[in-house]
Design a protein around this motif. Structure first.
Motif, PDB file in Angstrom:
ATOM      1  N   VAL A  79      -7.849 -28.103  -0.144  1.00 25.74           N
ATOM      2  CA  VAL A  79      -7.605 -28.397  -1.562  1.00 25.74           C
ATOM      3  C   VAL A  79      -8.308 -29.681  -1.983  1.00 25.74           C
ATOM      4  CG1 VAL A  79      -5.850 -29.010  -3.263  1.00 25.74           C
ATOM      5  CG2 VAL A  79      -5.435 -27.127  -1.678  1.00 25.74           C
ATOM      6  N   VAL A  80      -8.141 -30.734  -1.194  1.00 24.97           N
ATOM      7  CA  VAL A  80      -8.730 -32.037  -1.543  1.00 24.97           C
ATOM      8  C   VAL A  80     -10.254 -31.973  -1.557  1.00 24.97           C
ATOM      9  CG1 VAL A  80      -9.013 -34.438  -0.788  1.00 24.97           C
ATOM     10  CG2 VAL A  80      -6.741 -33.374  -0.735  1.00 24.97           C
ATOM     11  N   ASN A  81     -10.820 -31.268  -0.601  1.00 29.75           N
ATOM     12  CA  ASN A  81     -12.283 -31.241  -0.484  1.00 29.75           C
ATOM     13  C   ASN A  81     -12.968 -30.237  -1.410  1.00 29.75           C
ATOM     14  OD1 ASN A  81     -12.583 -33.309   1.470  1.00 29.75           O
ATOM     15  ND2 ASN A  81     -11.955 -31.882   3.080  1.00 29.75           N
ATOM     16  N   THR A  82     -12.213 -29.352  -2.049  1.00 32.29           N
ATOM     17  CA  THR A  82     -12.826 -28.373  -2.956  1.00 32.29           C
ATOM     18  C   THR A  82     -12.464 -28.614  -4.425  1.00 32.29           C
ATOM     19  OG1 THR A  82     -10.979 -26.821  -2.632  1.00 32.29           O
ATOM     20  CG2 THR A  82     -12.914 -26.577  -1.198  1.00 32.29           C
ATOM     21  N   ASP A  83     -11.467 -29.449  -4.675  1.00 36.59           N
ATOM     22  CA  ASP A  83     -11.096 -29.740  -6.069  1.00 36.59           C
ATOM     23  C   ASP A  83     -12.237 -30.523  -6.742  1.00 36.59           C
ATOM     24  OD1 ASP A  83      -8.705 -30.013  -8.132  1.00 36.59           O
ATOM     25  OD2 ASP A  83      -9.740 -31.939  -8.051  1.00 36.59           O
ATOM     26  N   PRO A  84     -12.719 -30.059  -7.917  1.00 37.16           N
ATOM     27  CA  PRO A  84     -13.861 -30.705  -8.569  1.00 37.16           C
ATOM     28  C   PRO A  84     -13.644 -32.193  -8.849  1.00 37.16           C
ATOM     29  CG  PRO A  84     -13.422 -28.590  -9.588  1.00 37.16           C
ATOM     30  CD  PRO A  84     -12.289 -28.851  -8.651  1.00 37.16           C
ATOM     31  N   LYS A  85     -12.452 -32.568  -9.268  1.00 41.68           N
ATOM     32  CA  LYS A  85     -12.185 -33.982  -9.580  1.00 41.68           C
ATOM     33  C   LYS A  85     -12.130 -34.820  -8.307  1.00 41.68           C
ATOM     34  CE  LYS A  85      -9.720 -33.186 -13.915  1.00 41.68           C
ATOM     35  NZ  LYS A  85      -8.419 -33.334 -14.648  1.00 41.68           N
ATOM     36  N   MET A  86     -11.439 -34.307  -7.284  1.00 44.02           N
ATOM     37  CA  MET A  86     -11.282 -35.092  -6.054  1.00 44.02           C
ATOM     38  C   MET A  86     -12.589 -35.195  -5.277  1.00 44.02           C
ATOM     39  SD  MET A  86      -7.434 -34.258  -4.627  1.00 44.02           S
ATOM     40  CE  MET A  86      -7.224 -32.554  -5.102  1.00 44.02           C
ATOM     41  N   ARG A  87     -13.490 -34.240  -5.474  1.00 42.24           N
ATOM     42  CA  ARG A  87     -14.773 -34.301  -4.762  1.00 42.24           C
ATOM     43  C   ARG A  87     -15.626 -35.471  -5.240  1.00 42.24           C
ATOM     44  NH1 ARG A  87     -17.548 -28.472  -4.500  1.00 42.24           N
ATOM     45  NH2 ARG A  87     -19.105 -29.723  -3.408  1.00 42.24           N
ATOM     46  N   ARG A  88     -15.287 -36.018  -6.421  1.00 39.09           N
ATOM     47  CA  ARG A  88     -16.027 -37.189  -6.919  1.00 39.09           C
ATOM     48  C   ARG A  88     -15.585 -38.480  -6.227  1.00 39.09           C
ATOM     49  NH1 ARG A  88     -14.340 -35.490 -12.402  1.00 39.09           N
ATOM     50  NH2 ARG A  88     -15.640 -33.747 -13.040  1.00 39.09           N
ATOM     51  N   TRP A  89     -14.433 -38.423  -5.553  1.00 38.48           N
ATOM     52  CA  TRP A  89     -13.947 -39.615  -4.860  1.00 38.48           C
ATOM     53  C   TRP A  89     -14.804 -39.884  -3.627  1.00 38.48           C
ATOM     54  CZ3 TRP A  89      -8.073 -37.967  -4.517  1.00 38.48           C
ATOM     55  CH2 TRP A  89      -7.562 -37.846  -5.814  1.00 38.48           C
ATOM     56  N   THR A  90     -14.701 -41.089  -3.132  1.00 40.15           N
ATOM     57  CA  THR A  90     -15.410 -41.413  -1.890  1.00 40.15           C
ATOM     58  C   THR A  90     -14.740 -40.681  -0.730  1.00 40.15           C
ATOM     59  OG1 THR A  90     -14.013 -43.319  -1.340  1.00 40.15           O
ATOM     60  CG2 THR A  90     -15.925 -43.726  -2.774  1.00 40.15           C
ATOM     61  N   ALA A  91     -15.497 -40.509   0.354  1.00 37.20           N
ATOM     62  CA  ALA A  91     -14.955 -39.828   1.537  1.00 37.20           C
ATOM     63  C   ALA A  91     -13.736 -40.567   2.078  1.00 37.20           C
ATOM     64  CB  ALA A  91     -16.037 -39.718   2.607  1.00 37.20           C
ATOM     65  N   ALA A  92     -13.781 -41.907   2.005  1.00 41.39           N
ATOM     66  CA  ALA A  92     -12.655 -42.707   2.508  1.00 41.39           C
ATOM     67  C   ALA A  92     -11.404 -42.484   1.669  1.00 41.39           C
ATOM     68  CB  ALA A  92     -13.042 -44.188   2.510  1.00 41.39           C
ATOM     69  N   ASP A  93     -11.555 -42.407   0.334  1.00 44.89           N
ATOM     70  CA  ASP A  93     -10.409 -42.171  -0.548  1.00 44.89           C
ATOM     71  C   ASP A  93      -9.813 -40.784  -0.311  1.00 44.89           C
ATOM     72  OD1 ASP A  93     -10.552 -44.677  -1.665  1.00 44.89           O
ATOM     73  OD2 ASP A  93     -11.666 -44.027  -3.453  1.00 44.89           O
ATOM     74  N   ARG A  94     -10.687 -39.802  -0.156  1.00 45.92           N
ATOM     75  CA  ARG A  94     -10.200 -38.445   0.102  1.00 45.92           C
ATOM     76  C   ARG A  94      -9.427 -38.386   1.408  1.00 45.92           C
ATOM     77  NH1 ARG A  94     -15.364 -36.759  -1.576  1.00 45.92           N
ATOM     78  NH2 ARG A  94     -15.901 -36.085   0.537  1.00 45.92           N
ATOM     79  N   GLU A  95      -9.948 -39.059   2.424  1.00 49.60           N
ATOM     80  CA  GLU A  95      -9.282 -39.054   3.730  1.00 49.60           C
ATOM     81  C   GLU A  95      -7.925 -39.747   3.652  1.00 49.60           C
ATOM     82  OE1 GLU A  95      -9.043 -37.688   7.539  1.00 49.60           O
ATOM     83  OE2 GLU A  95     -10.594 -37.272   6.040  1.00 49.60           O
ATOM     84  N   LEU A  96      -7.843 -40.816   2.861  1.00 50.64           N
ATOM     85  CA  LEU A  96      -6.570 -41.514   2.682  1.00 50.64           C
ATOM     86  C   LEU A  96      -5.540 -40.603   2.028  1.00 50.64           C
ATOM     87  CD1 LEU A  96      -4.819 -44.077   2.721  1.00 50.64           C
ATOM     88  CD2 LEU A  96      -5.849 -44.708   0.519  1.00 50.64           C
ATOM     89  N   VAL A  97      -5.959 -39.895   0.962  1.00 50.56           N
ATOM     90  CA  VAL A  97      -5.057 -38.968   0.263  1.00 50.56           C
ATOM     91  C   VAL A  97      -4.600 -37.858   1.206  1.00 50.56           C
ATOM     92  CG1 VAL A  97      -4.951 -37.207  -1.545  1.00 50.56           C
ATOM     93  CG2 VAL A  97      -5.952 -39.453  -2.039  1.00 50.56           C
ATOM     94  N   ILE A  98      -5.532 -37.318   1.978  1.00 54.69           N
ATOM     95  CA  ILE A  98      -5.206 -36.242   2.924  1.00 54.69           C
ATOM     96  C   ILE A  98      -4.152 -36.710   3.922  1.00 54.69           C
ATOM     97  CG2 ILE A  98      -6.115 -34.910   4.880  1.00 54.69           C
ATOM     98  CD1 ILE A  98      -8.751 -34.675   3.238  1.00 54.69           C
ATOM     99  N   ASN A  99      -4.362 -37.891   4.499  1.00 56.59           N
ATOM    100  CA  ASN A  99      -3.423 -38.407   5.513  1.00 56.59           C
ATOM    101  C   ASN A  99      -2.041 -38.660   4.919  1.00 56.59           C
ATOM    102  OD1 ASN A  99      -5.326 -38.292   7.553  1.00 56.59           O
ATOM    103  ND2 ASN A  99      -6.065 -40.378   7.166  1.00 56.59           N
ATOM    104  N   VAL A 100      -1.987 -39.195   3.697  1.00 64.05           N
ATOM    105  CA  VAL A 100      -0.693 -39.463   3.042  1.00 64.05           C
ATOM    106  C   VAL A 100       0.032 -38.159   2.763  1.00 64.05           C
ATOM    107  CG1 VAL A 100       0.434 -40.323   0.964  1.00 64.05           C
ATOM    108  CG2 VAL A 100      -1.356 -41.689   2.075  1.00 64.05           C
TER     109      VAL A 100
END
Length: 203
Positions: free
Chosen positions: A174-195
């Motif tokens: 979900v995080v890696n395919t959502d159009p809005k979240m894909r604009r985030w940095t890889a580090a931010d996405r990874e933080l959201v995923i872990n939380v």
């Protein structure tokens, strides 16, 4: 056999008239789906429409309460269900209660959830030979304390490694395919995923 295969098998038995099935999904957002009265009413209505119908019992119950103008109490609804389960020579009856933790757990004594738990406990202890019951819930202490001693077979998905792996895969997808979240940095996405994984609590 997986849980989905078991459910498919039960549905097949119902369709062929070899079993009766009643399903109740607890939902805290709807008044009629979070207490004992809603549970009992739903189960009785569903059993009334089974191929192996218990119409004669429910028809008498209806007439005994002035053709629906008198509202039966919970004890009367429970007894009606027990009368159905006591009918000799009938096919197995499968009762499925999904999401029990969604029943209201208020400060009332007893709470709506406690009433449902006491009912399930009573139903199990009555040992109806044709009754098969399946209850699903988050692993909340009050529910585990009542149901675990009654269970013939107990499965905790929270303790299954495959459950957490599926959750992790879903969150990452979900995080890696959502159009809005894909604009985030890889580090931010990874933080959201872990939380999200940490807060999922196996659900």
């Amino acid at each position: 056999m997986t849980s989905s295969a078991i459910i498919e098998n039960i549905i097949s038995l119902k369709k062929s008239g070899l079993a009766s099935l009643a399903f109740f999904y607890c939902d805290f957002r709807e008044d009629g789906k979070r207490d004992l009265r809603g549970l009992l009413s739903s189960l009785l209505v569903q059993l009334c429409h089974q191929p192996d119908s218990y119409h004669h019992i429910l028809s008498k119950f209806y007439s005994d309460h002035a053709n629906g103008s008198q509202h039966p109490g919970n004890d009367e609804l429970k007894q009606c269900l027990k009368d159905i389960l006591n009918v000799p020579g009938r096919a197995p009856v499968y009762l499925i209660v999904d999401g029990l933790d969604e029943c209201s757990n208020t400060s009332a004594m007893p709470s709506p959830r406690e009433k449902v738990l006491m009912f399930l406990q009573d139903l199990t202890n009555s040992q109806f030979p044709n009754l098969r019951t399946c209850v699903t819930s988050r692993p909340e202490i009050d529910i585990k304390d009542v149901l675990e001693p009654l269970a013939f077979h107990y499965i905790s998905l929270h303790d299954e490694s495959g459950q957490m792996e599926d959750i992790k895969k879903y969150i990452r997808s979900v995080v890696n395919t959502d159009p809005k979240m894909r604009r985030w940095t890889a580090a931010d996405r990874e933080l959201v995923i872990n939380v999200l994984i940490k807060k999922s609590d196996g659900m």
